[in-house]
Write a protein that holds these residues in place. Sequence first.
Motif, PDB file in Angstrom:
ATOM      1  N   ALA A 130       1.411 -25.954  -0.779  1.00 37.91           N
ATOM      2  CA  ALA A 130       2.770 -25.965  -0.600  1.00 37.91           C
ATOM      3  C   ALA A 130       3.688 -25.025   0.010  1.00 37.91           C
ATOM      4  O   ALA A 130       4.331 -25.444   0.985  1.00 37.91           O
ATOM      5  CB  ALA A 130       3.378 -26.223  -2.115  1.00 37.91           C
ATOM      6  N   GLN A 131       3.195 -23.700  -0.222  1.00 39.48           N
ATOM      7  CA  GLN A 131       3.860 -22.806   0.653  1.00 39.48           C
ATOM      8  C   GLN A 131       3.485 -22.695   2.160  1.00 39.48           C
ATOM      9  O   GLN A 131       4.190 -22.370   2.802  1.00 39.48           O
ATOM     10  CB  GLN A 131       3.659 -21.341   0.045  1.00 39.48           C
ATOM     11  N   LYS A 132       2.156 -23.315   2.227  1.00 36.80           N
ATOM     12  CA  LYS A 132       1.583 -23.227   3.576  1.00 36.80           C
ATOM     13  C   LYS A 132       2.426 -24.541   4.466  1.00 36.80           C
ATOM     14  O   LYS A 132       2.796 -24.310   5.651  1.00 36.80           O
ATOM     15  CB  LYS A 132       0.126 -23.403   3.684  1.00 36.80           C
ATOM     16  N   PHE A 133       2.660 -25.517   3.672  1.00 36.93           N
ATOM     17  CA  PHE A 133       3.542 -26.523   4.357  1.00 36.93           C
ATOM     18  C   PHE A 133       4.924 -26.041   4.621  1.00 36.93           C
ATOM     19  O   PHE A 133       5.413 -26.369   5.675  1.00 36.93           O
ATOM     20  CB  PHE A 133       3.484 -27.763   3.550  1.00 36.93           C
ATOM     21  N   GLU A 134       5.351 -25.394   3.679  1.00 37.90           N
ATOM     22  CA  GLU A 134       6.688 -24.871   3.903  1.00 37.90           C
ATOM     23  C   GLU A 134       6.986 -23.912   5.237  1.00 37.90           C
ATOM     24  O   GLU A 134       7.826 -23.792   5.824  1.00 37.90           O
ATOM     25  CB  GLU A 134       7.268 -24.068   2.656  1.00 37.90           C
ATOM     26  N   ALA A 135       5.804 -22.979   5.117  1.00 32.52           N
ATOM     27  CA  ALA A 135       5.872 -21.920   6.249  1.00 32.52           C
ATOM     28  C   ALA A 135       5.759 -22.603   7.674  1.00 32.52           C
ATOM     29  O   ALA A 135       6.383 -22.192   8.575  1.00 32.52           O
ATOM     30  CB  ALA A 135       4.713 -21.136   6.270  1.00 32.52           C
ATOM     31  N   LYS A 136       5.169 -23.660   7.666  1.00 33.28           N
ATOM     32  CA  LYS A 136       4.903 -24.401   8.825  1.00 33.28           C
ATOM     33  C   LYS A 136       5.892 -25.730   9.008  1.00 33.28           C
ATOM     34  O   LYS A 136       5.898 -26.300   9.996  1.00 33.28           O
ATOM     35  CB  LYS A 136       3.385 -25.103   8.976  1.00 33.28           C
ATOM     36  N   LEU A 137       6.848 -25.719   8.186  1.00 33.57           N
ATOM     37  CA  LEU A 137       7.884 -26.772   8.490  1.00 33.57           C
ATOM     38  C   LEU A 137       8.466 -26.912   9.802  1.00 33.57           C
ATOM     39  O   LEU A 137       8.758 -27.679  10.203  1.00 33.57           O
ATOM     40  CB  LEU A 137       8.926 -26.762   7.095  1.00 33.57           C
ATOM     41  N   PRO A 138       8.943 -25.669  10.413  1.00 32.76           N
ATOM     42  CA  PRO A 138       9.442 -25.724  11.704  1.00 32.76           C
ATOM     43  C   PRO A 138       8.711 -26.198  12.714  1.00 32.76           C
ATOM     44  O   PRO A 138       9.031 -27.115  13.499  1.00 32.76           O
ATOM     45  CB  PRO A 138       9.864 -24.330  12.122  1.00 32.76           C
ATOM     46  N   GLU A 139       7.315 -26.252  12.679  1.00 30.94           N
ATOM     47  CA  GLU A 139       6.386 -26.902  13.405  1.00 30.94           C
ATOM     48  C   GLU A 139       6.268 -28.591  13.198  1.00 30.94           C
ATOM     49  O   GLU A 139       6.478 -29.235  14.125  1.00 30.94           O
ATOM     50  CB  GLU A 139       5.039 -26.440  13.444  1.00 30.94           C
ATOM     51  N   PHE A 140       6.417 -28.913  11.865  1.00 28.88           N
ATOM     52  CA  PHE A 140       6.408 -30.279  11.462  1.00 28.88           C
ATOM     53  C   PHE A 140       7.764 -30.844  12.120  1.00 28.88           C
ATOM     54  O   PHE A 140       7.687 -32.070  12.658  1.00 28.88           O
ATOM     55  CB  PHE A 140       6.355 -30.480  10.009  1.00 28.88           C
ATOM     56  N   GLU A 141       8.809 -30.079  11.783  1.00 29.58           N
ATOM     57  CA  GLU A 141      10.123 -30.434  12.744  1.00 29.58           C
ATOM     58  C   GLU A 141      10.154 -30.551  13.996  1.00 29.58           C
ATOM     59  O   GLU A 141      10.760 -31.649  14.418  1.00 29.58           O
ATOM     60  CB  GLU A 141      11.140 -29.518  11.893  1.00 29.58           C
ATOM     61  N   LYS A 142       9.485 -29.949  14.584  1.00 29.87           N
ATOM     62  CA  LYS A 142       9.328 -29.850  16.076  1.00 29.87           C
ATOM     63  C   LYS A 142       8.768 -31.362  16.551  1.00 29.87           C
ATOM     64  O   LYS A 142       9.292 -31.712  17.538  1.00 29.87           O
ATOM     65  CB  LYS A 142       8.332 -28.795  16.662  1.00 29.87           C
ATOM     66  N   TYR A 143       7.613 -31.680  15.763  1.00 33.50           N
ATOM     67  CA  TYR A 143       7.197 -33.089  15.950  1.00 33.50           C
ATOM     68  C   TYR A 143       7.981 -34.122  15.345  1.00 33.50           C
ATOM     69  O   TYR A 143       7.641 -35.271  15.529  1.00 33.50           O
ATOM     70  CB  TYR A 143       5.867 -33.097  15.537  1.00 33.50           C
ATOM     71  N   GLY A 144       8.960 -33.973  14.911  1.00 35.81           N
ATOM     72  CA  GLY A 144      10.120 -34.962  14.211  1.00 35.81           C
ATOM     73  C   GLY A 144       9.233 -35.558  12.907  1.00 35.81           C
ATOM     74  O   GLY A 144       9.549 -36.689  12.609  1.00 35.81           O
ATOM     75  N   ALA A 145       8.727 -34.716  12.495  1.00 33.41           N
ATOM     76  CA  ALA A 145       7.958 -35.268  11.007  1.00 33.41           C
ATOM     77  C   ALA A 145       8.766 -34.865   9.813  1.00 33.41           C
ATOM     78  O   ALA A 145       8.964 -33.476   9.707  1.00 33.41           O
ATOM     79  CB  ALA A 145       6.303 -34.723  10.976  1.00 33.41           C
ATOM     80  N   GLN A 146       8.702 -35.715   8.689  1.00 39.22           N
ATOM     81  CA  GLN A 146       9.406 -35.324   7.396  1.00 39.22           C
ATOM     82  C   GLN A 146       8.005 -35.218   6.622  1.00 39.22           C
ATOM     83  O   GLN A 146       7.184 -35.959   6.601  1.00 39.22           O
ATOM     84  CB  GLN A 146      10.037 -36.611   6.909  1.00 39.22           C
ATOM     85  N   VAL A 147       7.995 -34.199   5.870  1.00 39.18           N
ATOM     86  CA  VAL A 147       6.805 -33.808   4.939  1.00 39.18           C
ATOM     87  C   VAL A 147       7.339 -33.971   3.616  1.00 39.18           C
ATOM     88  O   VAL A 147       8.274 -33.581   3.057  1.00 39.18           O
ATOM     89  CB  VAL A 147       6.574 -32.188   4.989  1.00 39.18           C
ATOM     90  N   ILE A 148       6.330 -34.875   2.768  1.00 38.41           N
ATOM     91  CA  ILE A 148       6.484 -35.221   1.321  1.00 38.41           C
ATOM     92  C   ILE A 148       5.411 -34.736   0.495  1.00 38.41           C
ATOM     93  O   ILE A 148       4.363 -35.149   1.098  1.00 38.41           O
ATOM     94  CB  ILE A 148       6.989 -36.720   1.182  1.00 38.41           C
ATOM     95  N   GLY A 149       5.476 -33.995  -0.568  1.00 38.77           N
ATOM     96  CA  GLY A 149       4.461 -33.656  -1.290  1.00 38.77           C
ATOM     97  C   GLY A 149       4.582 -34.609  -2.587  1.00 38.77           C
ATOM     98  O   GLY A 149       5.659 -34.995  -3.062  1.00 38.77           O
ATOM     99  N   ILE A 150       3.345 -35.252  -3.166  1.00 39.11           N
ATOM    100  CA  ILE A 150       3.374 -36.219  -4.164  1.00 39.11           C
ATOM    101  C   ILE A 150       2.245 -35.459  -5.147  1.00 39.11           C
ATOM    102  O   ILE A 150       1.163 -35.280  -4.915  1.00 39.11           O
ATOM    103  CB  ILE A 150       3.003 -37.642  -3.706  1.00 39.11           C
ATOM    104  N   SER A 151       2.842 -35.709  -6.336  1.00 42.89           N
ATOM    105  CA  SER A 151       1.745 -35.438  -7.465  1.00 42.89           C
ATOM    106  C   SER A 151       2.097 -36.208  -8.916  1.00 42.89           C
ATOM    107  O   SER A 151       3.322 -36.786  -8.679  1.00 42.89           O
ATOM    108  CB  SER A 151       1.741 -34.098  -8.015  1.00 42.89           C
TER     109      SER A 151
END
Length: 157
Positions: A50-71
């Motif tokens: 989860a923290q790795k997804f958070e740390a890379k969130l600016p890169e995901f946003e650069k690609y216009g991607a919304q991240v969603i975690g599910i459990s």
Amino acid sequence: MSNPPLNQPAPDFSGVSDDGKPVSLSALRGQWVVLYFYPKANSYGCSIEAQKFEAKLPEFEKYGAQVIGISTDSQGGQAAFREKCHLSYPLLPDPDQTICKAYGVMGGLTSLMGVSNRASFVVDPAGTLVYELRSMLHTVHVPGALAELKKRGAARA
């Protein structure tokens, strides 16, 4: 429970995130979506992932991607997890495993019938499932999803 086929419409879902906001795949049409399923909030591997997804969130946003975690954790469990890991993207509780089953991911710590309970998916702006990675290794999902977005030339609209 079967795996959704690639290059076909991604299984739609709707729910309420840990912070009480509605989340649905159909409402995100027009942008890239990265879904990642994890076994248990607050566990060691899931916290790192989860923290790795958070740390890379600016890169995901650069690609216009919304991240969603599910459990399959409860809304309260997800909220505590968000706070502990300082997460800013939505966490979606799936206690009845409706979303997990739609994506062929068994929720919870137990993996039944050889089905991985840690997986990531990329959905394109048209709602098509274009990538999946099923691995219990928490270290491969962030770089895998980012590589797929880069390969497909995803960019902010």
